[in-house]
Design a protein around this motif. Structure first.
Motif, PDB file in Angstrom:
ATOM      1  N   GLY A 144      38.885  29.370  26.444  1.00 45.04           N
ATOM      2  CA  GLY A 144      38.145  30.263  26.533  1.00 45.04           C
ATOM      3  C   GLY A 144      38.813  31.472  26.830  1.00 45.04           C
ATOM      4  N   PHE A 145      40.089  31.472  26.777  1.00 41.43           N
ATOM      5  CA  PHE A 145      40.654  32.828  27.316  1.00 41.43           C
ATOM      6  C   PHE A 145      40.643  34.028  26.054  1.00 41.43           C
ATOM      7  N   SER A 170      35.940  38.961  33.219  1.00 38.61           N
ATOM      8  CA  SER A 170      37.209  38.975  34.460  1.00 38.61           C
ATOM      9  C   SER A 170      36.930  38.193  35.352  1.00 38.61           C
ATOM     10  N   SER A 171      35.765  37.636  35.934  1.00 37.74           N
ATOM     11  CA  SER A 171      36.342  36.669  36.901  1.00 37.74           C
ATOM     12  C   SER A 171      36.615  35.528  36.649  1.00 37.74           C
ATOM     13  N   TYR A 172      36.287  35.449  35.789  1.00 35.12           N
ATOM     14  CA  TYR A 172      36.909  34.245  34.329  1.00 35.12           C
ATOM     15  C   TYR A 172      38.614  34.105  34.417  1.00 35.12           C
ATOM     16  N   LEU A 173      38.904  35.410  34.083  1.00 30.74           N
ATOM     17  CA  LEU A 173      40.139  35.406  33.653  1.00 30.74           C
ATOM     18  C   LEU A 173      41.050  35.517  34.854  1.00 30.74           C
ATOM     19  N   LEU A 174      40.610  36.122  36.036  1.00 30.83           N
ATOM     20  CA  LEU A 174      41.217  36.088  37.110  1.00 30.83           C
ATOM     21  C   LEU A 174      41.618  35.067  37.942  1.00 30.83           C
ATOM     22  N   ARG A 175      40.159  33.326  37.374  1.00 28.84           N
ATOM     23  CA  ARG A 175      40.102  32.410  38.371  1.00 28.84           C
ATOM     24  C   ARG A 175      41.793  31.919  37.269  1.00 28.84           C
TER      25      ARG A 175
END
Length: 430
Positions: free
Chosen positions: A355-356, A385-390
């Motif tokens: 999903g990136f 943004s939370s998804y990318l940070l994780r």
């Protein structure tokens, strides 16, 4: 520029002031109860190691055993991908990242267990040894990012033992250099909010005895009984437990097998995807939302050992359960065996790699007001943004590629992921 409209109002400014005054207590309560996610790293898993078995080489041993399992049962990307159903586009990258992770950071969160998994004969000695070894690991740079203990619960039969083990362990940490930043305590088998309150009092007493800052010690609450989900009066007890923790609760951990057994689920059907498990975790998730308390899924007890055929079946099961949990926003789970961590990381890395590109482009479009084929809102930008940070935190994504596709620094991503209350519409960028 067109003609400007005349702007008229009918209400005096005092009306707005009176309304704000009447809601001041609500505003304060919202800030107290729902501060939002802390923005710190959440480990993708927790590994439990019995207190009598834990030693200085445990973390490296788990990594080496996991690598050996790959070497024996999936020695290359193609064979691993065939087992898990990974696409050709992901196979090489995921496999390489898994091996790198197992070499550099095989365990993200380790709990030395003095509860169900403990069979030692001298708990005082084992707790003191755990404190020393964990202190040495942090001092020497060999620790997992998060480490701590699971003590016995607050039920009468084992309460004194749990209190003493907690005291021995924490005192030992102070004697060997202090409390590490990654310290985590887990309180198991919580049934009533009063048990949470009792543990808070214990931690308060320890802090006062050593002159520590109030609130320095937090803990996870393990949800393993039906009463912790639905109290006798019909309320959601788990929500009351978060409140009873007085700001010290950091996580809610689902105990798959104790909870299932409590409901009378037959052993063959006790699993993290059972409807009873889904119900419990959904209640936990809603209770924790906005509080800063994170939810963790449980584990599978099907171990990837024995023949290659059996290992592959166990890997498929574990991979599928982990992917299912991630889709339901349970970003952490338990791993019971070194053979589980290759598929833990494979599932996590595939989840973020798949999903990136879409997530990064959507966030970039939102931040730059560029539009696109999806109309995102501020809350969705926070989720993106939370998804990318994780993904960055666990090693699924690299800083350079995220930076390139989003056009944002990591600090900008963090601002989107943890906005101030009422500030979700704030812009971000370089």
């Amino acid at each position: 520029m067109g003609q400007q409209e005349k702007v008229s109002t009918s209400l005096a400014g005092a009306v707005s002031e009176d309304i704000s005054s009447s809601l001041a207590a609500v505003d304060a309560e919202l800030d107290r109860r729902y501060p939002g996610d802390p923005g710190t790293r959440q480990p993708v898993h927790t590994v439990y190691v019995p207190g009598d078995a834990f030693d200085a080489g445990t973390i490296r041993s788990w990594g080496d055993q996991a690598l050996a399992a790959l070497d024996e049962h999936a020695p290359d990307a193609a064979s691993f991908a065939a087992v898990l159903g990974l696409s050709d586009a992901l196979a090489e990258d995921v496999y390489a990242r898994v091996r790198t992770k197992l070499e550099r950071e095989p365990i993200e969160d380790l709990r030395v267990d003095f509860e169900d998994g403990y069979a030692g004969q001298d708990e005082d000695q084992d707790a003191a040894r755990a404190a020393r070894l964990i202190s040495e690991a942090y001092a020497g740079g060999t620790a997992a990012p998060y480490m701590g203990i699971r003590m016995k619960c607050m039920e009468a039969a084992v309460r004194d033992r749990g209190i003493r083990t907690t005291d021995v362990f924490l005192t030992g940490l102070l004697e060997h250099g202090g409390l590490p930043d990654g310290l985590v305590l887990t309180l198991p088998k919580v049934t009533y909010p009063e048990q949470v309150t009792a543990f808070v009092r214990l931690l308060e007493a320890f802090e006062k005895a050593h002159g520590l800052d109030a609130g320095r010690l937090g803990f996870e609450i393990q949800i393993e009984t039906s009463q912790s989900i639905l109290a006798a009066d019909g309320t959601a007890a788990v929500a009351r437990m978060i409140d009873a923790a007085e700001g010290r609760a950091t996580g809610l951990h689902y105990g798959t097998f104790d909870y299932s057994a409590c409901l009378g689920v037959s052993a063959a059907y006790q699993a993290s995807d059972h409807p009873a498990a889904d119900h419990a975790k959904a209640i936990m998730q809603v209770a924790a939302a906005g509080t800063g308390v994170r939810v963790s899924d449980g584990s599978t007890n099907v171990l990837p050992v024995g023949s290659t055929a059996h290992v592959h079946e166990a890997w498929k099961l574990h991979y599928g359960l982990t992917r299912r949990a991630l889709a339901r926003a349970y970003y952490q789970g338990w791993d019971m065996h070194p053979g589980h961590i290759p598929t833990r990381y494979a599932a996590v890395f595939a989840f973020y790699r798949e999903g990136f590109e879409t997530a990064a482009k959507r966030l970039s479009a939102y931040a730059n007001h560029a539009g696109g084929d999806v109309m995102d809102e501020p809350a969705t930008a926070k989720a993106l943004s939370s998804y990318l940070l994780r993904g960055l935190q666990c090693g699924a994504l690299d800083t350079a590629e995220v930076d390139a596709l989003t056009g944002m620094t990591r600090a900008a991503l963090e601002r989107f992921a943890a906005p101030r209350r009422g500030d979700l519409t704030a812009g971000a960028g370089r």
